[in-house]
Design a protein around this motif. Sequence first.
Motif, mmCIF file in Angstrom:
data_model
loop_
_atom_site.group_PDB
_atom_site.id
_atom_site.type_symbol
_atom_site.label_atom_id
_atom_site.label_comp_id
_atom_site.label_asym_id
_atom_site.label_seq_id
_atom_site.Cartn_x
_atom_site.Cartn_y
_atom_site.Cartn_z
ATOM 1 N N VAL A 198 29.507 29.543 86.151
ATOM 2 C CA VAL A 198 30.690 28.671 86.178
ATOM 3 C C VAL A 198 30.771 27.807 84.925
ATOM 4 O O VAL A 198 31.652 26.954 84.817
ATOM 5 C CB VAL A 198 30.669 27.763 87.432
ATOM 6 N N GLY A 199 29.839 28.022 83.966
ATOM 7 C CA GLY A 199 29.844 27.221 82.745
ATOM 8 C C GLY A 199 30.393 27.991 81.563
ATOM 9 O O GLY A 199 31.173 28.935 81.707
ATOM 10 N N SER A 200 29.949 27.596 80.392
ATOM 11 C CA SER A 200 30.395 28.231 79.144
ATOM 12 C C SER A 200 29.167 28.682 78.374
ATOM 13 O O SER A 200 28.023 28.437 78.777
ATOM 14 C CB SER A 200 31.212 27.254 78.308
ATOM 15 N N GLU A 201 29.400 29.325 77.240
ATOM 16 C CA GLU A 201 28.276 29.798 76.434
ATOM 17 C C GLU A 201 27.466 28.637 75.885
ATOM 18 O O GLU A 201 26.236 28.708 75.782
ATOM 19 C CB GLU A 201 28.814 30.666 75.294
ATOM 20 N N MET A 202 28.129 27.531 75.539
ATOM 21 C CA MET A 202 27.443 26.374 74.985
ATOM 22 C C MET A 202 26.794 25.520 76.067
ATOM 23 O O MET A 202 25.812 24.830 75.807
ATOM 24 C CB MET A 202 28.431 25.528 74.170
ATOM 25 N N LYS A 203 27.354 25.567 77.263
ATOM 26 C CA LYS A 203 26.798 24.786 78.365
ATOM 27 C C LYS A 203 26.776 25.664 79.613
ATOM 28 O O LYS A 203 27.627 25.543 80.500
ATOM 29 C CB LYS A 203 27.627 23.520 78.605
ATOM 30 N N PRO A 204 25.796 26.563 79.717
ATOM 31 C CA PRO A 204 25.733 27.463 80.876
ATOM 32 C C PRO A 204 25.505 26.686 82.168
ATOM 33 O O PRO A 204 24.735 25.723 82.219
ATOM 34 C CB PRO A 204 24.528 28.357 80.558
ATOM 35 N N ALA A 205 26.183 27.109 83.199
ATOM 36 C CA ALA A 205 26.027 26.494 84.517
ATOM 37 C C ALA A 205 26.168 27.590 85.571
ATOM 38 O O ALA A 205 26.995 28.498 85.431
ATOM 39 C CB ALA A 205 27.071 25.398 84.739
ATOM 40 N N PHE A 206 25.365 27.476 86.623
ATOM 41 C CA PHE A 206 25.325 28.516 87.642
ATOM 42 C C PHE A 206 25.456 27.880 89.022
ATOM 43 O O PHE A 206 24.713 26.949 89.354
ATOM 44 C CB PHE A 206 24.023 29.306 87.540
ATOM 45 N N GLU A 207 26.388 28.398 89.784
ATOM 46 C CA GLU A 207 26.655 27.870 91.123
ATOM 47 C C GLU A 207 26.000 28.774 92.176
ATOM 48 O O GLU A 207 26.173 29.986 92.164
ATOM 49 C CB GLU A 207 28.154 27.803 91.377
ATOM 50 N N MET A 208 25.236 28.161 93.091
ATOM 51 C CA MET A 208 24.642 28.917 94.174
ATOM 52 C C MET A 208 25.704 29.216 95.224
ATOM 53 O O MET A 208 26.397 28.316 95.689
ATOM 54 C CB MET A 208 23.490 28.136 94.818
ATOM 55 N N VAL A 209 25.833 30.501 95.588
ATOM 56 C CA VAL A 209 26.840 30.941 96.549
ATOM 57 C C VAL A 209 26.152 31.727 97.657
ATOM 58 O O VAL A 209 25.397 32.664 97.383
ATOM 59 C CB VAL A 209 27.909 31.834 95.872
ATOM 60 N N GLN A 210 26.389 31.318 98.899
ATOM 61 C CA GLN A 210 25.852 32.076 100.023
ATOM 62 C C GLN A 210 26.797 33.235 100.323
ATOM 63 O O GLN A 210 28.018 33.072 100.362
ATOM 64 C CB GLN A 210 25.707 31.190 101.266
ATOM 65 N N VAL A 211 26.227 34.432 100.525
ATOM 66 C CA VAL A 211 27.035 35.635 100.698
ATOM 67 C C VAL A 211 26.652 36.344 101.993
ATOM 68 O O VAL A 211 25.550 36.189 102.514
ATOM 69 C CB VAL A 211 26.857 36.604 99.500
ATOM 70 N N GLN A 229 24.568 46.724 96.226
ATOM 71 C CA GLN A 229 24.656 46.101 97.541
ATOM 72 C C GLN A 229 26.094 45.623 97.758
ATOM 73 O O GLN A 229 26.673 44.966 96.888
ATOM 74 C CB GLN A 229 23.704 44.907 97.626
ATOM 75 N N GLN A 230 26.656 45.963 98.909
ATOM 76 C CA GLN A 230 28.004 45.506 99.219
ATOM 77 C C GLN A 230 27.942 44.061 99.704
ATOM 78 O O GLN A 230 27.102 43.701 100.539
ATOM 79 C CB GLN A 230 28.643 46.396 100.285
ATOM 80 N N VAL A 231 28.819 43.218 99.161
ATOM 81 C CA VAL A 231 28.940 41.820 99.566
ATOM 82 C C VAL A 231 30.311 41.649 100.201
ATOM 83 O O VAL A 231 31.343 41.864 99.557
ATOM 84 C CB VAL A 231 28.773 40.871 98.361
ATOM 85 N N LEU A 232 30.321 41.261 101.478
ATOM 86 C CA LEU A 232 31.573 41.171 102.220
ATOM 87 C C LEU A 232 32.302 39.858 101.979
ATOM 88 O O LEU A 232 33.528 39.823 101.901
ATOM 89 C CB LEU A 232 31.289 41.361 103.713
ATOM 90 N N THR A 233 31.561 38.754 101.883
ATOM 91 C CA THR A 233 32.190 37.443 101.671
ATOM 92 C C THR A 233 31.375 36.637 100.670
ATOM 93 O O THR A 233 30.169 36.827 100.533
ATOM 94 C CB THR A 233 32.277 36.649 102.993
ATOM 95 N N GLY A 234 32.053 35.721 99.960
ATOM 96 C CA GLY A 234 31.391 34.807 99.042
ATOM 97 C C GLY A 234 31.726 35.047 97.583
ATOM 98 O O GLY A 234 31.658 34.132 96.774
ATOM 99 N N LEU A 235 32.070 36.295 97.225
ATOM 100 C CA LEU A 235 32.380 36.632 95.836
ATOM 101 C C LEU A 235 33.721 37.344 95.752
ATOM 102 O O LEU A 235 34.186 37.915 96.733
ATOM 103 C CB LEU A 235 31.282 37.520 95.239
ATOM 104 N N SER A 236 34.279 37.329 94.541
ATOM 105 C CA SER A 236 35.554 38.011 94.287
ATOM 106 C C SER A 236 35.398 38.893 93.053
ATOM 107 O O SER A 236 34.562 38.608 92.179
ATOM 108 C CB SER A 236 36.678 37.002 94.050
ATOM 109 N N PRO A 237 36.186 39.969 92.948
ATOM 110 C CA PRO A 237 36.144 40.802 91.748
ATOM 111 C C PRO A 237 36.412 39.968 90.497
ATOM 112 O O PRO A 237 37.296 39.112 90.487
ATOM 113 C CB PRO A 237 37.261 41.828 91.986
ATOM 114 N N GLY A 238 35.614 40.196 89.473
ATOM 115 C CA GLY A 238 35.767 39.449 88.230
ATOM 116 C C GLY A 238 34.787 38.311 88.082
ATOM 117 O O GLY A 238 34.603 37.795 86.974
ATOM 118 N N ASP A 239 34.129 37.869 89.176
ATOM 119 C CA ASP A 239 33.115 36.815 89.077
ATOM 120 C C ASP A 239 31.954 37.286 88.213
ATOM 121 O O ASP A 239 31.565 38.458 88.256
ATOM 122 C CB ASP A 239 32.591 36.434 90.461
ATOM 123 N N GLN A 240 31.390 36.355 87.454
ATOM 124 C CA GLN A 240 30.193 36.626 86.680
ATOM 125 C C GLN A 240 28.986 36.111 87.461
ATOM 126 O O GLN A 240 28.929 34.938 87.802
ATOM 127 C CB GLN A 240 30.268 35.938 85.308
#
Length: 587
Positions: A359-372, A382-393
Motif C-alpha cells: 500500500v506504499g510507494s517505492e520510496m516509502k514501502p508499506a504493507f497492509e496485513m489482510v485476512q483472507v 491458492q484460490q482466495v475467495l475474500t480479502g483481495l481484488s485483481p490488481g492488488d500487489q
Amino acid sequence: MKFMKGRKLLILMFLGAFLAGGIIGGVLTSGEGAKEALDQHDHKGETVYTCSMHPQIKQNEPGDCPICGMDLVPLSTLGDSEDTNPYVMTMSPEAVALANIATSTVKAGSEMASNHLTLSGTIEVDERNVKSVSANFDGRIDDLYVAFTGQEVKQGQRLARIYSPDLIAAHRELLEAKKATGISPKLYEAAKQKLKQWQLTDAQITKMANDEDYQPHFDIYAATSGVVTDRKVAAGDYVSRGQVLFEITNLNKVWVMLDAYEQGLGQISAGDQIQFSVNALPGEEFSAKVAFIDPVVSADSRSAKVRAEVNNFSGKLKPGMFVTAKLSTQDEAPVDAGVMVPKSSILWTGRRSVVYRQVGSEMKPAFEMVQVELGPVAGEMQQVLTGLSPGDQIVTNGVFAVDGAAQLSGKYSMMAHPEEQDFQVSESFGKVIEEVIAAYLTMKNRLVRDESGQAAAGNLHKLLTEENPPLSQEKALEKWKEISESLAANALAMSQTSDIAKQREWLVPVSNEMIKLLDAFGGQGKKLFKDYCPMAKNDQGAYWLSEFEEIKNPYFGASMLSCGEIKKVYPSQGSHQQKSGHSGHQH
C-alpha cells in the motif's frame, strides 16, 4: 631597590598569567577530549541488528540468528512504528532490499484457475501381494537356494531344504499305514492328510509313500511368484513351526501413495484419474486411478494419504521411487470466483490466513496485513475467495520478514492478530468480568511470589457463584454458565488445599477456563498476555494469563520465574498496538 622589586613583581605577574592560561587551556582541551570521547561512545548512531522471526535476538553487527540461522536485519530500518494504523507496516527501502522482499500482482481466478492438483509421494508395494513363506514343521535349514534379498522367484520354485526329525517320524507312520490299508484304509488317508497340513505337495507325499527309505530332507517351495523382499534365515539355522523364512512380493501391481493436504482433500474422489512421473524415468508419464483416500488426517503434517493402483508388468516402477502426480479435479466453485495467489504469499496459523498487500510507494514501502478466506489449491497457486481484488500487489517473497518486522514494531501480525470476541456485553456485565479477572490475577500473582493462593481462589469461587449477570442473549448466557460453572468448580478445588504444589496443578484448568472467558467476552479494556510454559504440568506445557509483558511464571515461581513465552495479547480497549508473541525466555 624599587626597580628590583618592580621587576620581581612583573615577573611574578607574568608567571601567574602563564600558569592561569595553561590551566584554562588544559580545561578547555580536556573538555574537548571528553566531548570527543563522549561522541565516540555515543551509541545513538549505532545500528542494532535483530532477527525478523526472533526479535529477542539483538546485536551491534550483522550476522546470522543463533536460533533459526536467518540473516539479521537492522532494527532501525525495519519500519516506522509511529504509523497509527496497526495493520500497516512501513519499512525503509534498505530494509526491503535486505529482506529480499518481492511482490506480484494478484490475478483474477478466471485468468489463472487450473483444474488439476499437484501432489507428491512415493511408489510402494501392494500390501495385498506380500506373501510369507513359513516353516510348517520344526527342523534345521541345511541348504538355501535363495541366496540374497531381491532375487526373483517363480511359483513352485525351490527355496530351501530342511532336515526335520518330525517329518521322518511322519514318513514312518505313512509307510506303516500303507501296509495296513486292507485293514484300515482310513488310517492311510489320515497319515497323508497330516502331511498335507504341513504343506507338502501331492508329489512329495506320493514319493514318500513309494520310498521305503526314510527321507531325511524335505524341500520348501515358493507359493507365489515375485521378488524375495526379506530373507529371515541362513543355512544352519534351526527353525520352529510357524516361523517366517521368506517374504515374497509380487510387483506386477504397485501402489502410488500421495500426500494430500487437507485444504485440497475436498477436490479428490475415488476413481479420479491421475498422471504421474518418477524422477528415475524422466520424460515418461504413467496413469492410474485413485482407489482409496485415508479417512484420517495426520496431526503432524495436516495431510492424508491418497492411494492409486497401477500395473507394473514391465518392472520399471520400483518401491521407494519419488512421484510427482497431477490429479484432474472439478472445483465446486466457479473458476471466476475470487483470485489466485502463489502459496508462498500466505501465512497460515490454522485458525486464520493472512497476506501482506503493498500500500506504499517505492520510496516509502508499506504493507497492509489482510485476512483472507481460502478456496481450493491449484498446483502452486491458492484460490482466495475474500480479502483481495485483481490488481492488488502482495508480498510473495520475504513475507516472514514483513511479519517479523510488524511484530518488532508492535503492529498486528500473524501471531498477534486482533481477535473478535464472540459476544458483545453490557456495561454492567463488563464490570462482572473485570472483577473475575482481578480475582484471578490476585490468585495467580500469589503463586508467582511462591505464596499460597488458597484464599484468593476462594474469593474467585465466591465471586463466580454469587454473581448473576444480566444477559439478554440466550447463547451468551449459555456460554457464561458453561465457563463460569467449570471455572468455579476448579477454583473451589484449588481453595480446598493448602499445598502450593497442588494449587499450581489446579491453576492449569482455572487458567484454561479464564482464557475461554476472554475469548468469548473480551478483556473489558485491560491489556492481558496469554503466556505459555512448555515445562509446566510435568513437561506437558500449560498456559496462564498475566497483566505483565515480562514473563512471571506462576507454575514455578522463583525457581524458574522467566520460563515461558507470550502466545497472544488481549489488547486494551482502544489500543492499536500489540507486542510480539516471542518475548520472555523459552527453555
